[in-house]
Design a protein around this motif. Structure first.
Motif, PDB file in Angstrom:
ATOM      1  N   ILE A  31      74.649 -65.805 -39.409  1.00 26.71           N
ATOM      2  CA  ILE A  31      75.769 -64.873 -39.425  1.00 26.71           C
ATOM      3  C   ILE A  31      75.188 -63.514 -39.806  1.00 26.71           C
ATOM      4  N   ILE A  32      75.284 -62.568 -38.885  1.00 27.48           N
ATOM      5  CA  ILE A  32      74.637 -61.269 -39.060  1.00 27.48           C
ATOM      6  C   ILE A  32      75.631 -60.149 -38.745  1.00 27.48           C
ATOM      7  N   SER A  33      75.289 -58.951 -39.174  1.00 22.06           N
ATOM      8  CA  SER A  33      76.106 -57.781 -38.831  1.00 22.06           C
ATOM      9  C   SER A  33      75.855 -57.387 -37.386  1.00 22.06           C
ATOM     10  N   TRP A  34      76.907 -56.873 -36.749  1.00 14.54           N
ATOM     11  CA  TRP A  34      76.798 -56.362 -35.379  1.00 14.54           C
ATOM     12  C   TRP A  34      76.447 -54.888 -35.440  1.00 14.54           C
ATOM     13  N   LEU A  35      75.457 -54.474 -34.678  1.00  7.30           N
ATOM     14  CA  LEU A  35      74.967 -53.101 -34.765  1.00  7.30           C
ATOM     15  C   LEU A  35      75.778 -52.152 -33.884  1.00  7.30           C
ATOM     16  N   PHE A  85      65.398 -48.698 -45.952  1.00 10.85           N
ATOM     17  CA  PHE A  85      64.534 -47.533 -45.790  1.00 10.85           C
ATOM     18  C   PHE A  85      64.067 -47.346 -44.344  1.00 10.85           C
ATOM     19  N   LEU A  86      64.406 -48.275 -43.475  1.00 15.31           N
ATOM     20  CA  LEU A  86      64.070 -48.098 -42.062  1.00 15.31           C
ATOM     21  C   LEU A  86      64.948 -47.005 -41.464  1.00 15.31           C
ATOM     22  N   PRO A  87      64.409 -46.207 -40.544  1.00 14.00           N
ATOM     23  CA  PRO A  87      65.181 -45.091 -39.984  1.00 14.00           C
ATOM     24  C   PRO A  87      66.248 -45.518 -38.984  1.00 14.00           C
ATOM     25  N   VAL A  88      66.212 -46.759 -38.540  1.00 17.69           N
ATOM     26  CA  VAL A  88      67.173 -47.280 -37.566  1.00 17.69           C
ATOM     27  C   VAL A  88      67.737 -48.584 -38.118  1.00 17.69           C
ATOM     28  N   GLU A  89      69.008 -48.809 -37.859  1.00 16.45           N
ATOM     29  CA  GLU A  89      69.671 -49.985 -38.422  1.00 16.45           C
ATOM     30  C   GLU A  89      69.162 -51.271 -37.767  1.00 16.45           C
TER      31      GLU A  89
END
Length: 276
Positions: free
Chosen positions: A65-69, A44-48
């Motif tokens: 281990i995270i997603s790359w923005l 629900f945040l407006p920015v990833e």
């Protein structure tokens, strides 16, 4: 193929849309804070923000281990960005912080401090840090008195997740139709759960608004949760907040805002850093 990302204090490797972030033992508190923070973030945040896919400990190092923005570092384009585009980014930062501070928070976390005790510890520790960072002697001698002028600035009566480090190096931007927009917010390693809006707002006011009153007003308007009733008190409270903020190097902070007059008192510094 994994590529080493050289920017930042942590060891980060990227491959396609994934990243591995390694945090050494002496910064383990940052790794724990990031793991707990990312677990509280929602779509629900407006920015990833990064999605936490896995985490663990290897030879004493915390790994995530995270997603790359998407996008590029805002720091790469900020200085040369047209003023009208800066206004767009500043407004989007304010909207993000508004949404962030409305998220439900977990009370079962190491980030939830005894807030009055945390405040006092920050006050007690700030003088030695400023002395070590070699701020001008005249200003150093005024720290204790200046902090005594503000007493009710650090507790807003509600508790929320505070990123604490919103500056261009922790923000991603993506260009659409020749206009840059905020596309991601990184690095929740300094995040805390607390009760001060000013400790959140101080960094973007300094590093994004850079002494520009119109940008400060725009940030506060888009954030929408902080009302400035007394301009002098607002400057004074923000300056006190910056003086006690953890890990704050005031020489570097002051270098982010063009010098428009003498800076021989904290009042003068506050007027330049926080125009209103």
């Amino acid at each position: 193929k994994w590529i080493r990302i050289r920017e930042g204090g942590n060891v980060i490797f990227r491959r396609d849309n994934l990243a591995i972030k390694l945090i050494p033992q002496n910064w383990s508190y940052q790794g724990k804070a990031e793991i707990q923070s990312l677990g509280m973030l929602t779509e629900f945040l407006p920015v990833e923000t990064p999605h936490l896919l896995h985490h663990g400990v290897l030879d004493g190092w915390i790994y995530l281990i995270i997603s790359w923005l998407p996008g590029i570092s805002l720091a790469d384009v900020w200085n040369g960005m047209p003023y009208e585009n800066k206004k767009i980014i500043v407004g989007e930062v304010g909207e993000f912080l508004d949404a962030l501070h409305q998220l439900p928070i977990s009370t079962d976390t190491l980030q939830l401090f005894d807030w009055p005790d945390y405040h006092q510890k920050l006050i007690n520790g700030c003088f030695a840090r400023h002395k070590q960072n070699q701020i001008p002697e005249g200003l150093l001698g005024q720290v204790e008195h200046y902090l005594s002028l503000s007493s009710d600035y650090f507790d807003d009566g509600e508790t929320f997740l505070i990123h604490m480090d919103i500056h261009p190096w922790n923000l991603m931007a993506e260009q659409r139709a020749d206009i840059y927009h905020l596309s991601g917010v990184l690095d929740f390693g300094d995040a805390v759960i607390g009760s001060s809006q000013l400790i959140e707002l101080a960094t973007p006011i300094i590093f994004l608004c850079q002494g520009d009153k119109m940008l400060v007003d725009l940030l506060l308007e888009s954030y929408g949760r902080y009302q400035v009733n007394d301009q002098h008190k607002f400057q004074q409270n923000l300056m006190a907040t910056v003086l006690i903020r953890p890990d704050c190097n005031l020489n570097f902070v002051m270098s982010q805002v063009p010098c428009s007059g003498p800076r021989d008192t904290w009042e003068h510094v506050a007027e330049q850093l926080f125009p209103c």
